[in-house]
Design a protein around this motif. Structure first.
Motif, PDB file in Angstrom:
ATOM      1  N   ASP A  93       7.744   3.148   4.169  1.00  0.00           N
ATOM      2  CA  ASP A  93       7.708   1.689   4.287  1.00  0.00           C
ATOM      3  C   ASP A  93       7.863   1.039   2.922  1.00  0.00           C
ATOM      4  O   ASP A  93       8.418  -0.049   2.810  1.00  0.00           O
ATOM      5  CB  ASP A  93       6.368   1.251   4.909  1.00  0.00           C
ATOM      6  N   ASN A  94       7.314   1.675   1.879  1.00  0.00           N
ATOM      7  CA  ASN A  94       7.333   1.059   0.548  1.00  0.00           C
ATOM      8  C   ASN A  94       7.966   2.003  -0.468  1.00  0.00           C
ATOM      9  O   ASN A  94       7.297   2.558  -1.332  1.00  0.00           O
ATOM     10  CB  ASN A  94       5.892   0.735   0.116  1.00  0.00           C
ATOM     11  N   LEU A  95       9.269   2.137  -0.339  1.00  0.00           N
ATOM     12  CA  LEU A  95       9.969   3.114  -1.173  1.00  0.00           C
ATOM     13  C   LEU A  95       9.793   2.880  -2.671  1.00  0.00           C
ATOM     14  O   LEU A  95       9.488   3.809  -3.423  1.00  0.00           O
ATOM     15  CB  LEU A  95      11.460   3.071  -0.854  1.00  0.00           C
ATOM     16  N   GLU A  96       9.951   1.619  -3.077  1.00  0.00           N
ATOM     17  CA  GLU A  96       9.912   1.339  -4.512  1.00  0.00           C
ATOM     18  C   GLU A  96       8.535   1.637  -5.099  1.00  0.00           C
ATOM     19  O   GLU A  96       8.405   2.277  -6.127  1.00  0.00           O
ATOM     20  CB  GLU A  96      10.314  -0.119  -4.778  1.00  0.00           C
ATOM     21  N   ALA A  97       7.500   1.122  -4.392  1.00  0.00           N
ATOM     22  CA  ALA A  97       6.128   1.347  -4.865  1.00  0.00           C
ATOM     23  C   ALA A  97       5.808   2.838  -4.839  1.00  0.00           C
ATOM     24  O   ALA A  97       5.122   3.364  -5.724  1.00  0.00           O
ATOM     25  CB  ALA A  97       5.145   0.576  -3.998  1.00  0.00           C
ATOM     26  N   THR A 113       0.856  -1.192   0.000  1.00  0.00           N
ATOM     27  CA  THR A 113       0.000   0.000   0.000  1.00  0.00           C
ATOM     28  C   THR A 113       0.890   1.241   0.000  1.00  0.00           C
ATOM     29  O   THR A 113       1.828   1.326   0.777  1.00  0.00           O
ATOM     30  CB  THR A 113      -0.892   0.008   1.263  1.00  0.00           C
ATOM     31  N   VAL A 114       0.569   2.161  -0.880  1.00  0.00           N
ATOM     32  CA  VAL A 114       1.280   3.439  -0.880  1.00  0.00           C
ATOM     33  C   VAL A 114       0.364   4.469  -0.229  1.00  0.00           C
ATOM     34  O   VAL A 114      -0.750   4.698  -0.702  1.00  0.00           O
ATOM     35  CB  VAL A 114       1.628   3.870  -2.324  1.00  0.00           C
ATOM     36  N   ASN A 115       0.826   5.046   0.864  1.00  0.00           N
ATOM     37  CA  ASN A 115       0.048   6.093   1.523  1.00  0.00           C
ATOM     38  C   ASN A 115       0.496   7.449   1.005  1.00  0.00           C
ATOM     39  O   ASN A 115       1.672   7.800   1.089  1.00  0.00           O
ATOM     40  CB  ASN A 115       0.233   6.016   3.033  1.00  0.00           C
ATOM     41  N   PHE A 116      -0.476   8.173   0.490  1.00  0.00           N
ATOM     42  CA  PHE A 116      -0.173   9.433  -0.199  1.00  0.00           C
ATOM     43  C   PHE A 116      -0.898  10.578   0.507  1.00  0.00           C
ATOM     44  O   PHE A 116      -2.114  10.554   0.666  1.00  0.00           O
ATOM     45  CB  PHE A 116      -0.626   9.273  -1.662  1.00  0.00           C
ATOM     46  N   LEU A 117      -0.117  11.560   0.945  1.00  0.00           N
ATOM     47  CA  LEU A 117      -0.670  12.681   1.710  1.00  0.00           C
ATOM     48  C   LEU A 117      -0.674  13.946   0.853  1.00  0.00           C
ATOM     49  O   LEU A 117       0.335  14.288   0.244  1.00  0.00           O
ATOM     50  CB  LEU A 117       0.213  12.910   2.942  1.00  0.00           C
ATOM     51  N   SER A 118      -1.834  14.617   0.814  1.00  0.00           N
ATOM     52  CA  SER A 118      -1.876  15.894   0.079  1.00  0.00           C
ATOM     53  C   SER A 118      -2.888  16.838   0.719  1.00  0.00           C
ATOM     54  O   SER A 118      -3.600  16.462   1.660  1.00  0.00           O
ATOM     55  CB  SER A 118      -2.259  15.663  -1.385  1.00  0.00           C
ATOM     56  N   ALA A 119      -2.947  18.051   0.186  1.00  0.00           N
ATOM     57  CA  ALA A 119      -3.913  19.031   0.698  1.00  0.00           C
ATOM     58  C   ALA A 119      -5.085  19.189  -0.265  1.00  0.00           C
ATOM     59  O   ALA A 119      -5.841  20.147  -0.176  1.00  0.00           O
ATOM     60  CB  ALA A 119      -3.213  20.377   0.903  1.00  0.00           C
ATOM     61  N   GLN A 120      -5.216  18.253  -1.211  1.00  0.00           N
ATOM     62  CA  GLN A 120      -6.320  18.332  -2.170  1.00  0.00           C
ATOM     63  C   GLN A 120      -7.423  17.337  -1.799  1.00  0.00           C
ATOM     64  O   GLN A 120      -7.144  16.315  -1.161  1.00  0.00           O
ATOM     65  CB  GLN A 120      -5.817  18.017  -3.585  1.00  0.00           C
TER      66      GLN A 120
END
Lengths: 286, 426
Positions: free
Chosen positions: B313-317, B33-40
């Motif tokens: 945690d998941n650099l490559e992904a 799982t890639v956790n992606f943080l944004s302000a949108q």
């Protein structure tokens, strides 16, 4: 049971609590004190962070604003909470409904209350609509440096009064009825009943409410962060907001740590003073 | 016979082991799982996340959104404390030097060639660089447009602003017209989308000749209380004092006022087009950003890039996702589908151009304006390790000024605060 076995059982029961106190309270507190002694990029300890924050007009103002806020909000909340508790301690019709209504804001998260009040107090919001309908002038509330702190006090009190009232009401209901009967036989009026029975009997509850309320008001954060971020012109920059800005917005954790140490010292000082003031004469004799 | 049975048994075991191994590895693969943080908002990134997940069934992307003002706090509390559960995050480009110098971003020098291949603009590469290294994938750039409400201007018998950049209005004209529109029934005359943010207001001070507010070798010395600063800040204060713009409205509430037809002239980014097109009954157009009479023609620029948490945690992904979003034409365009901010990827920009160009008959030549401003009038925010602190204090000052604080006092206070604060950010 041997002594060592007793100690083992003692630690089994107290261990988790002790571990939590050390890990969650003492360790972070020590880290904050330690960090406050290192200026940014410094290798040796110094008081530079303290010199910086005490020389910073923003921090000086935040201490002043916090003290003014505390002096107003604590007596105000306790007086209203006590008045409501006394009112709800007598049998009036629909007592359950009134108690529920007063306690209801406590069940709403502070952040939600802040957002709702933020909309309510907007210059074009419903509160001003009401004031205009009543023939009163529009107010600026959160956008005015003269009214913003008052608006925060209003919001915080709207949430807090019902909560503290619950403790005071419980305290009132613990007072034996026989004491009131005895003083009434002696011919005491309502004021004298309040002065000589209610207040002394409620002293312990009141001490708790005063101390806990003071501490929670020193730590008020959500309404300020959501509604004013310390503005306008620093008029609502309570010390918790100042610490947050330093640590999490500017990324200056060393001055935030120094400000935290100042806050904890201030709270301790005020709480110790309150305990002394609320001590009964018989406690002093002991 | 015995041998056959043993052989069958071994085969069965091998098949079972392979199958279970395959199953386990499939299960493990699915669990990335890639956790992606944004302000949108979620809907901004949902199209690109859907496309990425379709192309990479072994990776799930979870988008976590926080309000713009909280994003910095989220990065300070999570990325800075070594939390690996944020893999990718959106970084406003002027913040990259501060984040890179504090160790909040993964060094991306090994992707430099890939980035320059997909994003040919040297300026965009510079915006994601610090100290000679690359720290983020460039995603969007921005400009600001002047939106106008045709119905309100018609009611006030005002001319519609022309879309050409040679017919750019001055602030003096805009405020005079705004007053006329208000007299003819508009609730508000002129408004800024980001009422107290340096990003949008820097252009006012650059246009009047006041400067960006910072000086010194590392841009760590404040210079924002000279006469030009006071004069320009007073102009800004006056539009609120005179009732042309409303007080007490936050940047998240401003688009709504224009969309509901309450504002005559409105300064906002091109991403607002999505919301305004969806607003029923709103007849609006776009024109170039105004400037002060006799001053420079200046527009804001810069926008978000994607950075990788070095402790992810998941650099490559995480890198795979960030590269899909920023370095492929498809991914880049999909980020603009519900949020038409200008993509910097060459292929993405082409598709974006077609989509925005189709709106020209309705709203005016938005694409031509954007292309012109990007080349001729764009001025970036100052790039310094002290930018986060500087921006926060400037935003606080703008908020005070629009709420009626004495302008000179507010600027002096901010100048003195920044004098103590900025050297600590070094």
């Amino acid at each position: 049971m041997t002594r060592s076995r007793k100690m083992m059982i003692l630690f089994m029961f107290l261990g988790p609590t002790l571990a939590a106190v050390i890990l969650l309270r003492l360790w972070p507190a020590s880290m904050a004190v330690l960090e406050s002694l290192y200026a940014p990029r410094a290798q040796t300890m110094s008081l530079e962070n303290y010199a910086y924050i005490f020389g910073d007009p923003l921090f000086q103002k935040s201490i002043l604003v916090t003290l003014i806020y505390s002096i107003i909000v604590n007596p105000l909340q306790i007086a209203i909470a006590l008045a409501l508790a006394l009112l709800l301690n007598v049998s009036i019709p629909l007592i359950g409904l009134w108690r529920t209504l007063i306690l209801l804001p406590v069940a709403i998260p502070q952040s939600v209350s802040a957002v709702v009040w933020g909309i309510g107090l907007r210059p074009d919001g419903p509160v001003n609509g009401l004031l205009v309908a009543l023939g009163l002038g529009e107010q600026r509330f959160l956008t005015s440096p003269d009214q913003a702190l008052g608006s925060i006090i209003l919001i915080v009190s709207w949430i807090g009064i019902g909560y503290w009232m619950t403790f005071l009401l419980a305290g009132l209901q613990d007072i034996p009825k026989s004491l009131y009967e005895a003083i009434r036989i002696d011919g005491a009026n309502r004021w004298q009943q309040f002065r000589y029975i209610t207040l002394p009997q409620l002293r312990r509850t009141l001490t708790f409410v005063l101390v806990a309320n003071t501490v929670s008001n020193f730590l008020v954060f959500a309404p300020v962060q959501i509604l004013t971020q310390g503005g306008p012109q620093g008029s609502t920059n309570l010390i918790m907001n100042d610490i947050y800005t330093r640590g999490f917005v500017w990324g200056d954790s060393s001055s935030a740590s120094a400000a935290t140490v100042v806050l904890v010292s201030l709270v301790l000082l005020v709480v110790v003073m309150q305990f002394r003031l609320m001590r009964a004469p018989e406690d002093n004799a002991a | 016979m015995q041998f056959n049975r043993i052989r069958r048994g071994v085969c069965a075991f091998a098949v079972a082991a392979l199958a279970s191994g395959g199953f386990v590895s499939a299960a493990m693969a699915q669990s990335v799982t890639v956790n992606f943080l944004s302000a949108q908002n979620d809907d901004v990134f949902q199209p690109v996340i859907d496309a990425f997940e379709a192309a990479n069934p072994d990776i799930d992307v979870v988008h976590q959104t926080v309000p713009f003002d909280e994003l910095n706090t989220a990065i300070e509390t999570r990325v800075a404390r070594g939390d690996g559960t944020i893999d990718v995050y959106a970084a406003d480009t002027p913040r990259i030097p501060a984040f890179a110098s504090r160790g909040y971003l993964l060094n991306l020098d090994d992707a430099k060639d890939k980035i320059t291949g997909a994003v040919p603009s040297a300026v965009e590469l510079e915006l994601v660089s610090h100290g000679g290294s690359v720290w983020a994938y460039p995603m969007w750039t921005s400009t600001q447009l002047m939106y106008f409400n045709r119905d309100l201007l018609k009611a006030a018998k005002l001319e519609m602003p022309e879309g050409g950049t040679s017919a750019r209005m001055t602030w003096e004209q805009v405020t005079a017209n705004a007053k006329a529109a208000q007299d003819a029934g508009a609730e508000w005359g002129v408004m800024f989308q980001q009422v107290d943010r340096y990003y949008q207001l820097q252009a006012l001070f650059e246009s009047s000749g006041a400067g960006n507010g910072l000086t010194g070798d590392d841009l760590l010395e404040p210079a924002m209380n000279g006469d030009k600063w006071v004069e320009t800040a007073q102009w800004y204060a006056d539009i609120f004092e005179n009732g042309l713009a409303p007080r007490g409205v936050s940047p998240s509430q401003t688009d709504d006022l224009f969309a509901r037809g309450k504002v005559a002239y409105y300064i906002a980014g091109p991403w607002a087009i999505a919301a305004f097109n969806a607003a029923e009954g709103l007849d609006y157009g776009v024109a170039p950003h105004p400037y002060f009479e006799g001053g420079k023609q200046v527009t804001p620029t810069g926008a978000w890039a994607l950075g990788i948490n070095p402790h992810a945690d998941n650099l490559e992904a995480a890198r795979k996702f960030a590269e899909f979003v920023t370095l492929t034409a498809e991914g880049s365009f999909l980020t603009t589908k519900n949020f038409p901010l200008i993509p910097v990827n060459a292929g993405g920009f082409e598709k974006y151009g077609v989509a925005i160009g189709e709106m020209t008959p309705k709203i005016g030549p938005a694409l031509d304006i954007m292309a012109h401003e990007g080349m001729e009038t764009a001025v970036a925010r100052p790039r310094t390790v002290g930018f986060v602190a500087f921006e926060t204090e400037m935003n606080r000052m703008f908020s005070d000024v629009r709420n009626g604080a004495d302008v000179k006092q507010a600027l002096d206070d901010t100048q003195s605060r920044l004098t103590g604060l900025l050297p600590r950010q070094r």
